[in-house]
Structure formats: C-alpha cells, structure tokens
Design an enzyme around this catalytic site. Structure first.
Site, PDB file in Angstrom:
ATOM      1  N   LYS A 163      23.891   6.812  83.109  1.00  0.00           N
ATOM      2  CA  LYS A 163      23.056   6.182  82.398  1.00  0.00           C
ATOM      3  C   LYS A 163      23.939   5.785  81.393  1.00  0.00           C
ATOM      4  O   LYS A 163      24.895   6.667  80.873  1.00  0.00           O
ATOM      5  CB  LYS A 163      22.016   7.146  81.814  1.00  0.00           C
ATOM      6  CG  LYS A 163      21.162   6.418  80.913  1.00  0.00           C
ATOM      7  CD  LYS A 163      20.019   7.569  80.402  1.00  0.00           C
ATOM      8  CE  LYS A 163      19.034   7.099  79.450  1.00  0.00           C
ATOM      9  NZ  LYS A 163      17.876   8.130  79.039  1.00  0.00           N
ATOM     10  N   SER A 191      13.248   6.373  79.621  1.00  0.00           N
ATOM     11  CA  SER A 191      14.288   5.472  79.285  1.00  0.00           C
ATOM     12  C   SER A 191      15.321   5.354  80.313  1.00  0.00           C
ATOM     13  O   SER A 191      16.033   4.438  80.321  1.00  0.00           O
ATOM     14  CB  SER A 191      15.076   5.794  77.783  1.00  0.00           C
ATOM     15  OG  SER A 191      15.553   7.248  78.086  1.00  0.00           O
ATOM     16  N   SER A 210      12.346  11.132  79.992  1.00  0.00           N
ATOM     17  CA  SER A 210      12.952   9.992  80.255  1.00  0.00           C
ATOM     18  C   SER A 210      13.887   9.877  81.492  1.00  0.00           C
ATOM     19  O   SER A 210      14.189   9.322  82.134  1.00  0.00           O
ATOM     20  CB  SER A 210      14.152   9.644  79.161  1.00  0.00           C
ATOM     21  OG  SER A 210      13.611   8.856  77.931  1.00  0.00           O
TER      22      SER A 210
END
Lengths: 59, 458
Positions: free
Chosen positions: B78, B153, B177
């Site tokens: 990420k 996210s 997330s």
C-alpha cells in the site's frame, strides 16, 4: 486554524461557535459534518462511564 | 473471474525450482500491464527492479539458499508504507516529490524472508476513507464489477490480489481499511493485535488506531506473511496448526452488529454459521453492552489524531487535498480535548467488554461489511427504512476492533450478494470476520485455517 474562543460549555454553544468559525474560514461545507459530530459529542457526554467530581457514580 | 496467486500453492513449486522467481515476477508484471488500466490498483510498478530482485533470489536458490515460502513471491505494498528509493504518495498531491530513504521495518522483514516488491498500490487519500475513490491517482475499481468500489482504504491492494496482480500485499487498517476492501474484493485480510507489527515508516492516519497487516488470497498465505511481518521464521501451517472443527467455540454478537445488514449479506453470513455448526462447531450468542457507542468513541479519537498529523499541511496547502478528505481533516480540529479524554475512557469500557466476550469462546464471528461493495460515487445506502452514509455503514462492523486492539481476520464467504438488498442481479463477495483474543493473533489464525474450508467458497 479554528479560533481559540470556541466555547466548550455545552454542545449547542460549541456547535454554534464551530459553524460560525468554519464560515469565517470559508468552509461552509463543514456545517453538516459539524452538526453530525455534535450529535455524536452529545451522546459521548451522556455516556454512563463519565465521571462526576462530586463523587456521583460514573460507570 | 480472475485467478488469484496463492503463496501457499506456489511456494513448493519455487522451492523445488519448478517455477523460478523471475518467471513468477515476469508473469505478474504482464498481468499488471494488461489488467491495471481497468482497475487502477497500482500507483507505481517496479518492473525492472522487481525482475532484478527475482533473478538474485533465483541465484540464491541455485546456491542452496532458500528463504522460506515467501522466496520469490511478488508482493505489493500500500502506498502509505516506505519502500526504499520509491515515492510514498499516500495517494495525495501533498506528498509530491517524496522519495523514501529506507524500507519500513515491515518491508525489510518481508524482503529478508524472500519477498519481491512488485509495486505500490492505490488507496483512499492518506487512508482517510472506505472506498478508495478520493485518490490523486483516480479511483480504484473492483475487479468483480468495475462500476463498484474496491473498498478502502487499502483498495488497490485488495483489487490487485483479487485480480491476480500480486501474491499478497501489505495493508493498513485504522477503522477497517484492510478488512473492508478484503470483503469487497473477496480476499483474506488480517488486522493483527494492536502494536504487534511495526508501523514505523508508515504514514499515520490515527496513531492509536493504526495497524499494519497482510492481505492475501487465502488464510495460509496470510499466515506466512504475518509470520514474516512479525519477524518470526515464515513457514506454511502444518496439520497441527488447524483446530479440529468440532473443537471450535464461536460466539456471534448479534445485537447491534446484525441489526443493520443487507439481506444478501445476512443470508450468506447465516449460511456460513450453519455450515460451521454442521461441522461440529459450537456457536453461541454474546453481547457487547456499549456497542451503540462504538462509532462515537471511534470518531472522537480518530478525528483529532488525524487532524494533528495534518495540521501544518492543512494550513500551508489545503487545496492539495481532495475536497472530502480536506473537510474531514478540518472537522477534527474542532474536537475538544475533554471529549477526546471521554472517548479514551469509553475505549477502556469497550475493551473490557470485548475481552469479557471471550470467556468461553475461541473467536467472535460477524460479517465484515453490512453491504456488498457500493457503486462508485454512491453517497448513501438504504438499510431497513433509513438512508445512511456509505462511510458510516462500511465502518460499522470493523472499527470496534481498532478501538480495542483485538486481532481480526476477514475471510470471503461465497459470492451472491448484490447491489440491492435481497435482489441479486450481479454477484459480489461477502466478508466474514473472526475476532481473536488480544495478543492471540496466531490462535485466531488457527481458527481461521479451520473455518476456511467449511465456509461457503467464493
């Protein structure tokens, strides 16, 4: 930055001051978010785990 | 559907040199080139660098140096986590020009275990959202239906795994997330116990709620990544790591957590519980007495912690944030210190209540997302008779365990949820959470290994 004169005494007063401050800062879009936050803050302050300096029972 | 890459399935092929790391990286890069334009999962692809790392790992293996089941596995990261020499964009224009000087400790550990970093994945700007739509690099699209959100996210990480564009990913989870996009995209996502995996060199959202964890195609693969990320020697789970299904003791916190659910999600969840019972598991009900206060407590901790980190850039260049993220960051500046303190007291209450729920059980079970992946741009969702903000609904079943720090894994349970409640028109995956005792991530993973083969397949 939000001004320091936002009054903490109760949620209604806090919300009025916060909305006025946001509008002064050119962020009127914050109003519905602050209104939603105010509802959550009122619930938080009413929670049964809050303590009372007088000795009244908290949680 | 896409073919996912399972670390557990491919590791023996790499170990036996039937499959080279270079071939695995090359094939993965080709798939990224073909599929990424449709789903926008990657911000940065490290093509030549990944191939060079893979060739070095093949040379190591030829000399007899095998690093374990992550040897040669192409992982994504990420884009909130530092990878040496690569920008950490946080999907924001605020981070323009940033280049990481070192690997985050969690990345260094994965590399030491043989992983190849194949690229950095897209996300909701600064991890501050549940849909991965507000990104300086454009929205992530769900591989199951590109008109829908991949969740957030860590949406790019989940979409990349679901589309077979990496073997696993390093995600972060502040309110769900890792688990939310894992549920939306039909993969496995693990949020370990708080502070178990280092958050150093990871852009924070809310430091007392932030967790780093693995995302993968299956529980075995997540198990291997988790071990490496904690600094333990990575190994595939053995038969003794699986709990016999008849010994499983699960509890479902029905009140509040099952009150507002899409009917297709409810049906898939109840089917999963039925299957576990039929396999011999004991499933009881449990209550979290202050559950209705979860969102309130979370909000008064997360908002000001996030705003504190962003205060300087909010003053200096507020226009560099996407509008919705900027507004939420600004909102946090109005939370009073006394309310933050009240929320911290509420956190202690909730933590004790979740601890107490484990008195006679191995894990709690509940859905991950109350709804299937929402459409991109969707602001509200109707549950029961009310329209609710999509963001609030998506966080509803996950954020408690960021507040309390308990480990949680989200497993995919079948496809069959639809866009509309109860009226399946297209097929989307559903997520199933297993929550473990604080400090008991490994034991929770043992439960998940046992449940995975019993739950409805995707």
């Amino acid at each position: 930055m939000p001004e320091a004169n936002v009054r903490p005494r109760d949620v209604t007063a806090w919300l009025e001051d916060a909305i006025a401050d946001a509008e002064r800062r050119g962020l009127p879009e914050l109003k519905p978010l602050l209104e939603s936050l105010a509802q959550a803050t009122a619930a938080l302050r009413a929670a049964d785990w809050n303590e009372d300096a007088s000795g009244a029972a908290g949680e | 559907m896409w073919n996912t890459i399972s670390i557990a399935r491919l590791a023996p092929q790499v170990a036996s040199r039937q499959l080279t790391a270079e071939r695995l990286a090359g094939d993965t890069l080709e798939r990224i080139e073909r599929a990424n334009p449709a789903i926008n999962a990657f911000i940065t692809v490290l093509g030549d660098r990944a191939l060079a790392e893979a060739r070095r790992l093949d040379a190591d293996l030829a000399r007899g140096r095998y690093l374990g089941p992550l040897h040669g596995m192409p992982l994504s990261v990420k884009d909130l986590v530092d990878v040496e020499g690569v920008p950490t964009t946080a999907a924001s224009r605020v981070r323009r020009g940033h280049i990481a000087r070192h690997d985050a400790p969690v990345i260094a550990r994965l590399r030491a275990a043989g992983a190849v970093v194949i690229g950095k994945t897209n996300l909701h700007e600064f991890a501050y959202g549940t849909t991965s739509e507000d990104s300086a690099y454009g929205p992530v699209r769900n591989p199951w239906d590109v008109t829908r959100s991949a969740g957030g996210s860590s949406g790019g990480s989940a979409a990349a795994i679901a589309a077979g564009l990496c073997a696993g990913s390093v995600g972060t989870d502040t309110g769900g997330s890792i688990r939310i996009p894992s549920a939306a995209c039909g993969i496995v996502g693990l949020k370990p116990t708080y502070d178990e995996i280092s958050c150093d060199a990871v852009v924070p959202l809310s430091r007392s709620l932030d967790h780093v964890g693995p995302m993968a195609a299956d529980v075995e693969s997540a198990w291997v990544m988790y071990q490496a990320m904690t600094g333990a020697a990575a190994a595939l789970p053995s038969d003794s790591d699986r709990m016999p299904p008849a010994s499983l003791r699960l509890a479902v916190p029905r009140r509040y957590f099952l009150d507002l659910l899409d009917e297709d999600v409810r049906a898939r969840f109840e089917e999963a519980i039925d299957r576990l019972r039929q396999a011999g598991a004991s499933v009881t009900d449990v209550d979290v007495p202050h559950a209705e206060m979860i969102g309130t407590v979370y909000l008064h901790i997360q908002l000001p912690e996030s705003s504190a980190y962003h205060a300087a850039t909010l003053e200096r260049e507020p226009g560099m944030y996407t509008p919705a993220v900027r507004l939420r960051l600004d909102m946090g500046r109005y939370v009073l210190a006394e309310d933050y303190a009240r929320a911290q007291r509420g956190r202690e209450v909730l933590r004790r209540e979740v601890d107490a729920a484990f008195e006679d059980v191995d894990a709690l079970a509940l859905p991950t997302l109350p709804i299937p992946a929402p459409s991109l741009g969707q602001a509200t969702v109707r549950l029961g008779r009310v329209d609710l903000p999509v963001r609030n609904v998506m966080l509803r079943l996950t954020q408690l365990f960021n507040v309390t720090g308990h480990p949680v894994i989200s497993l995919p349970i079948g496809a069959g949820a639809a866009g509309g409640t109860g009226g399946a028109t297209n097929v989307l995956p559903v997520g199933f959470q297993l929550v473990g005792r604080r400090g008991g991530t490994r034991e929770m993973l043992r439960v998940a290994l046992s449940c995975e083969g019993i739950l409805p397949p995707v």
